[in-house]
Design a protein around this motif. Structure first.
Motif, mmCIF file in Angstrom:
data_model
loop_
_atom_site.group_PDB
_atom_site.id
_atom_site.type_symbol
_atom_site.label_atom_id
_atom_site.label_comp_id
_atom_site.label_asym_id
_atom_site.label_seq_id
_atom_site.Cartn_x
_atom_site.Cartn_y
_atom_site.Cartn_z
ATOM 1 N N LEU A 94 0.834 -1.189 0.000
ATOM 2 C CA LEU A 94 0.000 0.000 0.000
ATOM 3 C C LEU A 94 0.869 1.238 0.000
ATOM 4 N N ARG A 95 0.499 2.170 -0.781
ATOM 5 C CA ARG A 95 1.244 3.410 -0.809
ATOM 6 C C ARG A 95 1.019 4.168 0.489
ATOM 7 N N GLN A 96 2.094 4.613 1.105
ATOM 8 C CA GLN A 96 1.990 5.297 2.372
ATOM 9 C C GLN A 96 1.449 6.705 2.178
ATOM 10 N N LEU A 97 0.668 7.134 3.182
ATOM 11 C CA LEU A 97 0.157 8.487 3.151
ATOM 12 C C LEU A 97 1.272 9.459 3.493
ATOM 13 N N PRO A 98 1.174 10.672 3.033
ATOM 14 C CA PRO A 98 2.162 11.673 3.435
ATOM 15 C C PRO A 98 2.080 11.900 4.936
ATOM 16 N N PRO A 99 3.192 12.318 5.571
ATOM 17 C CA PRO A 99 3.229 12.435 7.040
ATOM 18 C C PRO A 99 2.092 13.247 7.625
ATOM 19 N N GLN A 100 1.682 14.319 6.925
ATOM 20 C CA GLN A 100 0.639 15.161 7.488
ATOM 21 C C GLN A 100 -0.730 14.504 7.502
ATOM 22 N N LEU A 101 -0.887 13.379 6.765
ATOM 23 C CA LEU A 101 -2.178 12.686 6.718
ATOM 24 C C LEU A 101 -2.184 11.390 7.514
ATOM 25 N N ARG A 102 -1.060 10.998 8.043
ATOM 26 C CA ARG A 102 -1.000 9.738 8.796
ATOM 27 C C ARG A 102 -1.518 9.940 10.213
ATOM 28 N N GLU A 103 -2.165 8.876 10.749
ATOM 29 C CA GLU A 103 -2.585 8.901 12.144
ATOM 30 C C GLU A 103 -1.386 8.571 13.020
ATOM 31 N N PRO A 104 -1.215 9.285 14.130
ATOM 32 C CA PRO A 104 -0.099 8.955 15.016
ATOM 33 C C PRO A 104 -0.248 7.561 15.594
ATOM 34 N N ALA A 105 0.863 6.876 15.790
ATOM 35 C CA ALA A 105 0.842 5.515 16.330
ATOM 36 C C ALA A 105 0.904 5.570 17.851
ATOM 37 N N TYR A 106 0.085 4.757 18.514
ATOM 38 C CA TYR A 106 0.065 4.702 19.972
ATOM 39 C C TYR A 106 0.252 3.260 20.410
ATOM 40 N N GLU A 107 0.970 3.074 21.525
ATOM 41 C CA GLU A 107 1.095 1.744 22.098
ATOM 42 C C GLU A 107 -0.240 1.360 22.725
ATOM 43 N N LYS A 108 -0.316 0.109 23.153
ATOM 44 C CA LYS A 108 -1.557 -0.381 23.735
ATOM 45 C C LYS A 108 -1.951 0.486 24.927
ATOM 46 N N GLY A 109 -3.159 1.010 24.873
ATOM 47 C CA GLY A 109 -3.636 1.894 25.934
ATOM 48 C C GLY A 109 -3.203 3.325 25.757
ATOM 49 N N GLY A 110 -2.280 3.572 24.841
ATOM 50 C CA GLY A 110 -1.738 4.920 24.677
ATOM 51 C C GLY A 110 -2.742 5.891 24.116
ATOM 52 N N LEU A 111 -3.556 5.437 23.160
ATOM 53 C CA LEU A 111 -4.532 6.345 22.560
ATOM 54 C C LEU A 111 -5.570 6.758 23.593
ATOM 55 N N ARG A 112 -6.018 5.828 24.402
ATOM 56 C CA ARG A 112 -7.012 6.184 25.426
ATOM 57 C C ARG A 112 -6.445 7.220 26.384
ATOM 58 N N ASN A 113 -5.201 7.023 26.814
ATOM 59 C CA ASN A 113 -4.573 7.994 27.715
ATOM 60 C C ASN A 113 -4.448 9.359 27.056
ATOM 61 N N LEU A 157 -16.391 9.807 28.493
ATOM 62 C CA LEU A 157 -15.138 10.556 28.420
ATOM 63 C C LEU A 157 -15.015 11.522 29.595
ATOM 64 N N LEU A 158 -16.107 12.206 29.935
ATOM 65 C CA LEU A 158 -16.088 13.121 31.070
ATOM 66 C C LEU A 158 -15.784 12.374 32.374
ATOM 67 N N ALA A 159 -16.337 11.181 32.516
ATOM 68 C CA ALA A 159 -16.054 10.378 33.706
ATOM 69 C C ALA A 159 -14.570 10.024 33.777
ATOM 70 N N ALA A 160 -13.975 9.689 32.629
ATOM 71 C CA ALA A 160 -12.552 9.365 32.597
ATOM 72 C C ALA A 160 -11.699 10.586 32.941
ATOM 73 N N ILE A 161 -12.143 11.760 32.524
ATOM 74 C CA ILE A 161 -11.433 12.994 32.863
ATOM 75 C C ILE A 161 -11.500 13.244 34.370
ATOM 76 N N ALA A 162 -12.666 12.998 34.957
ATOM 77 C CA ALA A 162 -12.807 13.144 36.407
ATOM 78 C C ALA A 162 -11.906 12.163 37.151
ATOM 79 N N VAL A 163 -11.814 10.948 36.632
ATOM 80 C CA VAL A 163 -10.929 9.948 37.245
ATOM 81 C C VAL A 163 -9.482 10.448 37.242
ATOM 82 N N SER A 164 -9.060 11.058 36.132
ATOM 83 C CA SER A 164 -7.684 11.572 36.064
ATOM 84 C C SER A 164 -7.439 12.634 37.134
#
Length: 329
Positions: A94-113, A157-164
């Motif tokens: 697959l042709r890679q997207l240009p950097p400005q269009l790629r989604e950032p990579a997150y480790e497991k649980g990283g995106l939620r944090n 999401l608001l509940a998770a923010i309160a937990v933080s």
């Protein structure tokens, strides 16, 4: 001499010619069935896919430049030049997207944090009205569907923010507990940490302690993390109360009274109700005085408390009137 054999409409066309070095023109030749078989095995033959020679239909003469050969079951074969080995198919990349269009990579649980952290910033900047999963996804540079894999909706999401927020407050109080301060100083610092947290995170504090969160989320992680923060605070009050002679049955009354004190001060400050404009009081001095007054009353012990309060306690509320703890052996 060269012999060419090729398929044409179900037949093999055999053509012979002398080498150009002997003549400027192609000369027909009479060839026998045996000669065709012999020449078919020669490396100079340019042959079509596997064919066999049928002598019954063979026609050859000096005036003929070609003869017809039928396709039959292979028994006398003119072997074709070896086929090249088929190359294994190149995997499709697959042709890679240009950097400005790629989604950032997150480790497991990283995106939620990351969603909680950035969501908390958005909440503290603009409040709950401007917060949405789609806006949060755009801010993080991920697909609009990405947050829905971690949160059912805005309320979760608001509940998770309160937990933080409760996690951060608990970490602060854990640090205070590790200092091993005397009981009075320990309880004082625990109560001050609550008020200071409210001052530093007014919107978040209101979310943590107010009615904004749905009950179904409060009874989950929100309640669990708030209990951790409360346990550090309550233990400091218990320690001061035991040192001052209060009975165990009165401990939770004291911790709730202390909680009411610190929360009342914090809420009035955030509502900009204290200090009153006509009082000319210093805010920090007022906070210290309020907390110290309550703790001094705790240090006064159950005897003095009972002496003053017992005569005025309504019937049925005698439990609120402190009784001295039994003498220790």
């Amino acid at each position: 001499m060269a012999l060419s054999i090729r398929l044409c409409g179900g037949f093999a066309m055999v053509t012979t010619a002398t080498a150009p070095s002997f003549s400027n023109r192609i000369e027909p030749m009479t060839i026998s069935f045996q000669e065709i078989q012999a020449l078919a095995d020669d490396n100079t033959v340019n042959t079509a896919p596997v064919i066999s020679v049928n002598p019954d239909v063979f026609r050859g003469s000096m005036g003929s430049r070609s003869a017809k050969l039928t396709r039959t079951q292979p028994h006398a074969m003119a072997t074709a030049s070896p086929k090249r080995a088929r190359k294994s198919p190149v995997p499709h990349r697959l042709r890679q997207l240009p950097p400005q269009l790629r989604e950032p990579a997150y480790e497991k649980g990283g995106l939620r944090n990351a969603l909680v952290e950035e969501g908390r910033k958005m909440f503290e900047e603009n409040g709950a009205m401007e917060l949405s999963l789609r806006a949060l996804a755009r801010r993080l540079g991920v697909s609009e569907a990405a947050p829905s894999r971690h949160f059912k909706g805005k309320e979760e999401l608001l509940a998770a923010i309160a937990v933080s927020g409760f996690v951060e407050l608990a970490e602060q109080r854990k640090g205070i507990a590790a200092q091993n301060l005397p009981p009075f100083a320990m309880a004082r610092e625990m109560m001050l940490s609550y008020v200071r947290f409210a001052q530093a995170h007014s919107g978040l504090f209101d979310l943590m302690t107010g009615p904004r969160l749905l009950r179904e989320f409060v009874r989950g992680d929100v309640e669990a993390t708030s209990n951790i923060s409360y346990s550090f605070f309550a233990e400091s009050v218990f320690s001061l109360a035991r040192e001052s002679g209060w009975p165990e049955e009165q401990m939770h009354y004291l911790s709730h009274a202390a909680w009411s004190m610190e929360h009342g001060v914090a809420a009035l400050i955030l509502a900009d109700r204290i200090p009153r404009t006509d009082s000319n009081l210093d805010l920090e001095a007022m906070i210290d005085f309020s907390i110290n007054s309550f703790l001094v009353a705790v240090v006064g012990g159950p005897h003095r408390f009972a002496e003053i309060c017992a005569p005025i306690m309504p019937k049925g509320r005698e439990k609120g009137a402190a009784r001295p703890a039994p003498a220790r052996a």
